[in-house]
Design a protein around this motif. Structure first.
Motif, PDB file in Angstrom:
ATOM      1  N   MET A  66      -1.366  -1.194  -7.391  1.00 35.67           N
ATOM      2  CA  MET A  66      -0.696  -1.070  -6.207  1.00 35.67           C
ATOM      3  C   MET A  66       0.335  -2.359  -6.141  1.00 35.67           C
ATOM      4  O   MET A  66      -0.299  -3.480  -6.238  1.00 35.67           O
ATOM      5  CB  MET A  66      -1.635  -0.720  -5.181  1.00 35.67           C
ATOM      6  CG  MET A  66      -2.457   0.408  -5.133  1.00 35.67           C
ATOM      7  SD  MET A  66      -3.678   0.475  -3.974  1.00 35.67           S
ATOM      8  CE  MET A  66      -4.643   1.771  -4.516  1.00 35.67           C
ATOM      9  N   THR A  79       2.538   2.718  -5.961  1.00 34.27           N
ATOM     10  CA  THR A  79       1.182   3.017  -6.382  1.00 34.27           C
ATOM     11  C   THR A  79       1.762   3.383  -7.928  1.00 34.27           C
ATOM     12  O   THR A  79       2.104   4.516  -8.273  1.00 34.27           O
ATOM     13  CB  THR A  79       0.252   3.877  -5.900  1.00 34.27           C
ATOM     14  OG1 THR A  79       0.075   3.502  -4.450  1.00 34.27           O
ATOM     15  CG2 THR A  79      -0.972   4.026  -6.432  1.00 34.27           C
ATOM     16  N   LEU A  92      -0.344   2.335   0.738  1.00 38.03           N
ATOM     17  CA  LEU A  92      -0.844   1.730  -0.325  1.00 38.03           C
ATOM     18  C   LEU A  92       0.313   0.843  -0.918  1.00 38.03           C
ATOM     19  O   LEU A  92       1.662   1.216  -0.723  1.00 38.03           O
ATOM     20  CB  LEU A  92      -1.353   2.576  -1.367  1.00 38.03           C
ATOM     21  CG  LEU A  92      -2.248   3.496  -1.004  1.00 38.03           C
ATOM     22  CD1 LEU A  92      -2.576   4.531  -2.201  1.00 38.03           C
ATOM     23  CD2 LEU A  92      -3.592   3.183  -0.732  1.00 38.03           C
ATOM     24  N   PHE A 106      -4.969  -1.758  -0.190  1.00 39.61           N
ATOM     25  CA  PHE A 106      -5.275  -0.813   0.830  1.00 39.61           C
ATOM     26  C   PHE A 106      -5.065  -1.406   2.353  1.00 39.61           C
ATOM     27  O   PHE A 106      -4.928  -2.686   2.416  1.00 39.61           O
ATOM     28  CB  PHE A 106      -6.807  -0.469   0.658  1.00 39.61           C
ATOM     29  CG  PHE A 106      -7.045   0.413  -0.488  1.00 39.61           C
ATOM     30  CD1 PHE A 106      -7.125   1.709  -0.332  1.00 39.61           C
ATOM     31  CD2 PHE A 106      -7.239  -0.077  -1.967  1.00 39.61           C
ATOM     32  CE1 PHE A 106      -7.282   2.620  -1.446  1.00 39.61           C
ATOM     33  CE2 PHE A 106      -7.636   0.786  -2.791  1.00 39.61           C
ATOM     34  CZ  PHE A 106      -7.580   2.041  -2.764  1.00 39.61           C
TER      35      PHE A 106
END
Length: 280
Positions: A66, A79, A92, A106
């Protein structure tokens, strides 16, 4: 299994479905797994990429990662999964922190602590990892001594037939849950799932977690060879954690759909209600 016949007053029968040891270990696991998940994502955010092998240097290709990138003056969260790339801006790779777009694997609402702090995340994670392991040892010891695994979780030969398994899969797909006497015990799909989680998924997650510890590597260096390196262990640890999350999501959905109050009562008091006529 103890039974309280209260049909005259309420039209139902209460059965003692969960022992005190099972209930206590269940709720300790709920707390431990929740903290382990959120703190684990905090640790992952320190380097939001997964590799295979012994090393994970910057030039080694990752198969899950990510990142935040500048695309013609616009910052996006991306991602990468293998050769595929997804725009995950806002969730993300790039998410809002205090009203500002910030590069994060996250988002802050999924990590413990919410702000970026690897050291604190590691302390939370390691403490509750030991809570989780010790609780698991107590549950496993109880399961052996009380024959809980054999009595409640081991499927019979007839339950493992293709016809019976197909029957249960179809009923679950149609949200037809066991009624009456059948509801006194776990069904075959529950038994197989719980056994897979208890004896495969959780031990694998614990073993890969230990493999990432340099201190434990000095005691058991063979774990690095078993999992193909520390980065492979980290990847397996991450994937097993999300398989556990998937199990919890399905588990909670089934609890809600099959009767949330009745299920919660059984996991708090031990007693599960079966109404006359086979309806719960």
């Amino acid at each position: 299994m103890a039974t309280i016949d209260s049909s005259r007053e309420t039209g139902r029968t209460l059965i003692y479905r969960h022992s005190l040891a099972v209930r206590l270990s269940h709720w300790v696991n709920v707390l431990a797994v929740t903290v382990l998940l959120f703190s684990g994502l905090q640790i992952f955010n320190a380097h939001p990429a997964l590799y295979w092998g012994q090393y994970g240097a910057d030039n080694d290709p990752s198969f899950i990662s990510m990142e935040a990138v500048d695309d013609s003056g616009q910052v996006k969260g991306l991602t990468h999964v293998g050769l595929l790339t997804f725009d995950t801006t806002g969730v993300l790779g790039l998410s809002n922190v205090d009203g500002e777009a910030t590069a994060r694997g996250f988002p802050s609402w999924l990590t413990l602590p919410s702000y970026q702090d690897l050291s604190t995340g590691r302390r939370w994670h390691f403490f509750f990892a030991w809570v989780f392991v010790l609780n698991g040892l107590v549950y496993f010891s109880y399961g052996l001594v009380s024959r809980h695994f054999h009595r409640d979780l081991a499927p019979t030969v007839n339950e493992l037939t293709l016809a019976h398994l197909t029957y249960e899969v179809v009923n679950h797909a149609r949200l037809r849950f066991p009624k009456g006497p059948e509801a006194r015990h776990y069904n075959t799909l529950q038994k197989l799932t719980y056994l897979a989680v208890i004896f495969l998924l959780l031990p694998l997650m614990i073993a890969t977690g230990l493999t990432m510890s340099p201190g434990f590597n000095a005691v058991a260096p063979w774990l690095l060879d078993l999992f193909g390196g520390r980065q492979s262990a980290r990847t397996i640890h991450f994937l097993t954690a999300f398989l556990l999350v998937a199990f919890v999501v399905v588990h909670v959905a089934m609890v809600i759909l099959s009767g949330v109050f009745n299920n919660l009562r059984s996991m708090i008091t031990g007693y599960y209600a079966i109404k006359q006529g086979g309806k719960q």
